[in-house]
Design a protein around this motif. Structure first.
Motif, mmCIF file in Angstrom:
data_model
loop_
_atom_site.group_PDB
_atom_site.id
_atom_site.type_symbol
_atom_site.label_atom_id
_atom_site.label_comp_id
_atom_site.label_asym_id
_atom_site.label_seq_id
_atom_site.Cartn_x
_atom_site.Cartn_y
_atom_site.Cartn_z
ATOM 1 N N ILE A 239 0.602 -1.630 0.183
ATOM 2 C CA ILE A 239 0.090 -0.254 0.749
ATOM 3 C C ILE A 239 1.024 1.376 -0.123
ATOM 4 C CG2 ILE A 239 -1.601 1.359 1.037
ATOM 5 C CD1 ILE A 239 -2.952 -1.491 2.895
ATOM 6 N N CYS A 240 0.870 2.398 -1.259
ATOM 7 C CA CYS A 240 1.016 3.603 -1.248
ATOM 8 C C CYS A 240 0.576 4.391 -0.791
ATOM 9 C CB CYS A 240 2.250 3.403 -2.856
ATOM 10 S SG CYS A 240 3.271 2.031 -2.422
ATOM 11 N N LEU A 241 1.369 5.160 -0.217
ATOM 12 C CA LEU A 241 0.536 6.794 0.282
ATOM 13 C C LEU A 241 0.781 7.547 0.218
ATOM 14 C CD1 LEU A 241 -0.997 5.792 3.700
ATOM 15 C CD2 LEU A 241 -2.275 5.329 1.820
ATOM 16 N N ASP A 242 0.174 9.131 0.008
ATOM 17 C CA ASP A 242 1.115 10.094 -0.395
ATOM 18 C C ASP A 242 1.393 10.954 0.974
ATOM 19 O OD1 ASP A 242 -1.622 10.520 -0.505
ATOM 20 O OD2 ASP A 242 -1.374 12.714 -1.653
ATOM 21 N N GLY A 243 1.919 12.032 0.705
ATOM 22 C CA GLY A 243 2.031 12.706 1.853
ATOM 23 C C GLY A 243 1.047 12.915 2.598
ATOM 24 N N ASP A 244 -0.032 13.738 2.671
ATOM 25 C CA ASP A 244 -1.148 13.446 3.694
ATOM 26 C C ASP A 244 -1.704 12.651 3.114
ATOM 27 O OD1 ASP A 244 -2.225 14.267 0.271
ATOM 28 O OD2 ASP A 244 -3.629 15.613 1.111
ATOM 29 N N ALA A 245 -1.893 11.378 3.132
ATOM 30 C CA ALA A 245 -2.572 10.063 2.395
ATOM 31 C C ALA A 245 -3.970 9.705 2.029
ATOM 32 C CB ALA A 245 -2.614 9.465 3.786
ATOM 33 N N ASP A 246 -4.646 11.353 1.170
ATOM 34 C CA ASP A 246 -5.581 10.937 1.052
ATOM 35 C C ASP A 246 -5.679 10.535 -1.068
ATOM 36 O OD1 ASP A 246 -4.529 12.946 -0.420
ATOM 37 O OD2 ASP A 246 -5.774 14.800 -0.894
ATOM 38 N N ARG A 247 -4.446 9.556 -1.711
ATOM 39 C CA ARG A 247 -4.264 8.825 -2.516
ATOM 40 C C ARG A 247 -3.522 7.652 -2.060
ATOM 41 N NH1 ARG A 247 -1.162 12.165 -7.145
ATOM 42 N NH2 ARG A 247 -2.263 13.543 -6.784
ATOM 43 N N VAL A 248 -3.568 6.544 -3.018
ATOM 44 C CA VAL A 248 -3.237 5.259 -2.672
ATOM 45 C C VAL A 248 -2.670 5.051 -4.355
ATOM 46 C CG1 VAL A 248 -5.850 4.244 -2.347
ATOM 47 C CG2 VAL A 248 -3.206 3.099 -1.547
ATOM 48 N N LEU A 249 -1.641 4.214 -3.913
ATOM 49 C CA LEU A 249 -1.706 3.171 -5.339
ATOM 50 C C LEU A 249 -1.572 1.489 -4.924
ATOM 51 C CD1 LEU A 249 1.362 4.956 -7.910
ATOM 52 C CD2 LEU A 249 -1.358 4.458 -7.867
ATOM 53 N N LEU A 250 -1.795 0.439 -5.392
ATOM 54 C CA LEU A 250 -1.364 -1.162 -4.589
ATOM 55 C C LEU A 250 -0.291 -2.067 -5.475
ATOM 56 C CD1 LEU A 250 -5.627 -1.504 -4.096
ATOM 57 C CD2 LEU A 250 -3.279 -0.845 -2.304
ATOM 58 N N ILE A 251 -0.031 -2.537 -4.507
ATOM 59 C CA ILE A 251 1.442 -3.199 -4.701
ATOM 60 C C ILE A 251 0.539 -4.926 -5.209
ATOM 61 C CG2 ILE A 251 3.442 -3.845 -5.375
ATOM 62 C CD1 ILE A 251 4.199 -0.723 -4.363
ATOM 63 N N ASP A 252 1.048 -5.402 -5.960
ATOM 64 C CA ASP A 252 0.567 -6.551 -6.200
ATOM 65 C C ASP A 252 1.871 -7.867 -5.673
ATOM 66 O OD1 ASP A 252 2.300 -7.993 -8.178
ATOM 67 O OD2 ASP A 252 0.063 -8.125 -9.527
ATOM 68 N N GLU A 253 1.204 -9.209 -5.532
ATOM 69 C CA GLU A 253 2.257 -10.108 -4.524
ATOM 70 C C GLU A 253 4.059 -9.790 -6.107
ATOM 71 O OE1 GLU A 253 -0.074 -12.981 -7.264
ATOM 72 O OE2 GLU A 253 -0.072 -11.216 -5.626
ATOM 73 N N THR A 254 3.400 -9.571 -6.834
ATOM 74 C CA THR A 254 4.797 -10.041 -7.936
ATOM 75 C C THR A 254 5.797 -8.219 -7.447
ATOM 76 O OG1 THR A 254 3.374 -9.375 -9.615
ATOM 77 C CG2 THR A 254 2.833 -11.340 -8.945
ATOM 78 N N GLY A 255 4.660 -7.463 -7.357
ATOM 79 C CA GLY A 255 5.067 -5.892 -7.662
ATOM 80 C C GLY A 255 4.727 -5.209 -8.757
ATOM 81 N N ALA A 256 3.297 -5.998 -8.911
ATOM 82 C CA ALA A 256 3.547 -5.138 -10.085
ATOM 83 C C ALA A 256 2.369 -3.679 -9.323
ATOM 84 C CB ALA A 256 2.389 -5.432 -10.871
ATOM 85 N N VAL A 257 2.277 -2.587 -10.400
ATOM 86 C CA VAL A 257 1.372 -1.659 -9.474
ATOM 87 C C VAL A 257 0.349 -1.364 -10.102
ATOM 88 C CG1 VAL A 257 1.395 1.001 -9.140
ATOM 89 C CG2 VAL A 257 3.529 -0.053 -8.611
ATOM 90 N N ALA A 258 -0.845 -1.375 -9.338
ATOM 91 C CA ALA A 258 -2.463 -0.772 -9.654
ATOM 92 C C ALA A 258 -2.699 0.366 -9.649
ATOM 93 C CB ALA A 258 -3.288 -1.802 -8.811
ATOM 94 N N ASP A 259 -2.680 1.445 -10.440
ATOM 95 C CA ASP A 259 -2.866 2.765 -10.307
ATOM 96 C C ASP A 259 -4.483 2.800 -9.701
ATOM 97 O OD1 ASP A 259 -4.739 2.257 -13.171
ATOM 98 O OD2 ASP A 259 -4.017 3.529 -13.804
#
Length: 447
Positions: A239-259
């Motif tokens: 789980i990747c948040l930004d500086g104020d945590a109002d947005r997120v990107l997800l990373i699956d078990e293979t390391g691929a990023v979902a926008d």
């Protein structure tokens, strides 16, 4: 009157450079205080949160001075995610919420975002009125009516409990290994705590803010470190948040990023099957991938497009009665739970789907095949207007004619940074790159 202070998400810029100076923050605080304190016979209160930038101390003090000078009582929340400010504005019966943050921008920048008493961001009309007050100047309150300021210690706890309440009752994350990247930002305490209390094994990245490292080589704009941590630790999700945590990107078990587009596609399709997608439509911006639109059409789900900015997404959601919307960049707005994008709440909804389905993250997060999309940014200096140049406009028209029927082109000035964003979509990747590069070259030639 034109907007000079406010962009697509409040006031933003480099700290100690106009408009992000202590002097201007004091004036803005006084103006917004006067705007919301329309009845001097009753007590008025405002909550102020901030992220972890060093300049947050300066702007917190300046805003507090301006607000109290007009009779507003200030409740200081300290470092806390932006969506928490929206939540606490309503739960603490405040007239106004203020968040000091430049979101995903580097540490040298900062910004000021405002929430009305309903917890939603202010309208363009309200911001124009506040700008007018800044320019005209504001008479301070009489000495006996000056406001008070105090720190609130339990704001973060209130937010943590609210976030946990959005997770399905009785469900746990026991046995789930999660990497959480907080971008050294506002959620560095809240996000790991929520995941751990729900039972997950938590691996942290970006949880050691020092005032200068927010969003630096981490977070939703730079997910490489988190992706490496997911793979090396055998995690189920990143789980990747930004500086104020109002947005997120997800990373699956293979390391691929979902926008954000993939996340919204998953939620929309699941909610539609459950009968909980209001209006049977998703609200997204003009930046969302054409593949998302095609996928939703195949599912019988509508897509409402807005201008870029989560504020405009929320405005359309409210006017149309929709409950799901967001941006490709990772703002996921679920008005059943929150008044603005909340990266942590969105991540919990994905984790709930992970537990309920028994599928891997890679099977859940790859919902549709995106149409090839290319985005390039061109930075310009203050006062420059490259998109007004005749040669640039001619080149844009030429490229649009070439892409007609084969793809789409979107060119806009950023509302948060001095950038021109050039984006195109086309199945022919060679033509895609030629189109974007041609416009970028035309813009650079006139700068």
């Amino acid at each position: 009157m034109t907007r000079e202070l406010f962009g697509t998400d409040g006031v933003r810029g480099t700290a100690n450079t106009y408009p992000m100076t202590a002097e201007m923050a004091l004036k803005i605080g006084a103006a917004v205080g006067r705007y919301f304190r329309k009845d001097s016979s009753v007590a008025h209160r405002v909550v102020i949160g901030k992220d972890t930038r060093l300049s947050g101390y300066m702007f917190e003090s300046a805003l507090t001075a301006g607000l109290t000078s007009t009779g507003m009582n200030v409740l200081l929340l300290g470092p806390i995610p932006t969506p928490a400010v929206g939540l606490l504005t309503t739960s603490m019966r405040a007239d106004l919420g203020v968040m000091i943050s430049a979101s995903h921008n580097p540490a040298v920048d900062n910004g000021i975002k405002f929430f009305g008493p309903d917890g939603f961001k202010l309208s363009d009309e309200a911001e124009l009125e506040i700008e007018a007050l800044v320019q005209a100047g504001v008479e301070p309150a009489q000495s006996r009516n000056i406001g008070r300021a105090k720190r609130i210690d339990d704001g973060l706890f209130r937010y943590i409990e609210r976030v946990k309440s959005t997770f399905p009752n009785g469900m746990r994350l026991d046995g789930i290994k999660v990497v959480i990247d907080c971008a050294h930002g506002a959620a560095y305490k809240a996000a790991p705590e929520v995941l751990w209390e729900l039972g997950a094994e938590v691996i942290t990245v970006g949880t050691s803010p020092n005032g200068f490292n927010i969003n630096q080589n981490c977070g939703s704009t730079q997910p490489r470190v988190a992706a490496e941590a997911v793979v090396s630790n055998g995690a189920d999700l990143g789980i990747c948040l930004d500086g104020d945590a109002d947005r997120v990107l997800l990373i699956d078990e293979t390391g691929a990023v979902a926008d954000g587009d993939q996340i919204m596609a998953l939620f929309a399709s699941r909610w539609a099957r459950e009968g909980s997608l209001k209006g049977n439509s998703l609200v997204a911006t003009v930046m969302s991938n054409l593949g998302l639109e095609q996928f939703l059409g195949g599912e019988g789900i509508g897509l409402e497009r807005t201008n870029v900015g989560d504020r405009y997404v929320v405005e359309r959601m409210r006017s149309g009665g929709f409950n799901l919307g967001g941006e490709q960049s990772g703002h996921i707005v679920m008005t059943d739970y929150a008044t603005t994008g909340d990266g942590l709440m969105a991540a919990l909804q994905f984790l709930a789907a992970l537990v309920q389905s028994g599928l891997r993250a890679s099977e859940l997060a790859n919902v549709f095949e995106p149409v090839p999309q290319l985005l390039k940014n061109v930075r310009f200096e203050k006062g420059q207007t490259p998109l007004d140049d005749e040669a640039v406009q001619t080149e844009i028209l030429r490229v649009e004619s070439v892409l007609s029927g084969r793809g789409r082109l979107l060119i806009r000035k950023s509302g948060t940074e001095p950038l021109v964003r050039v984006m195109a979509e086309c199945e022919d990747e060679g033509l895609l790159h030629q189109s974007v590069d041609a416009i970028v070259s035309a813009i650079e030639a006139v700068l």
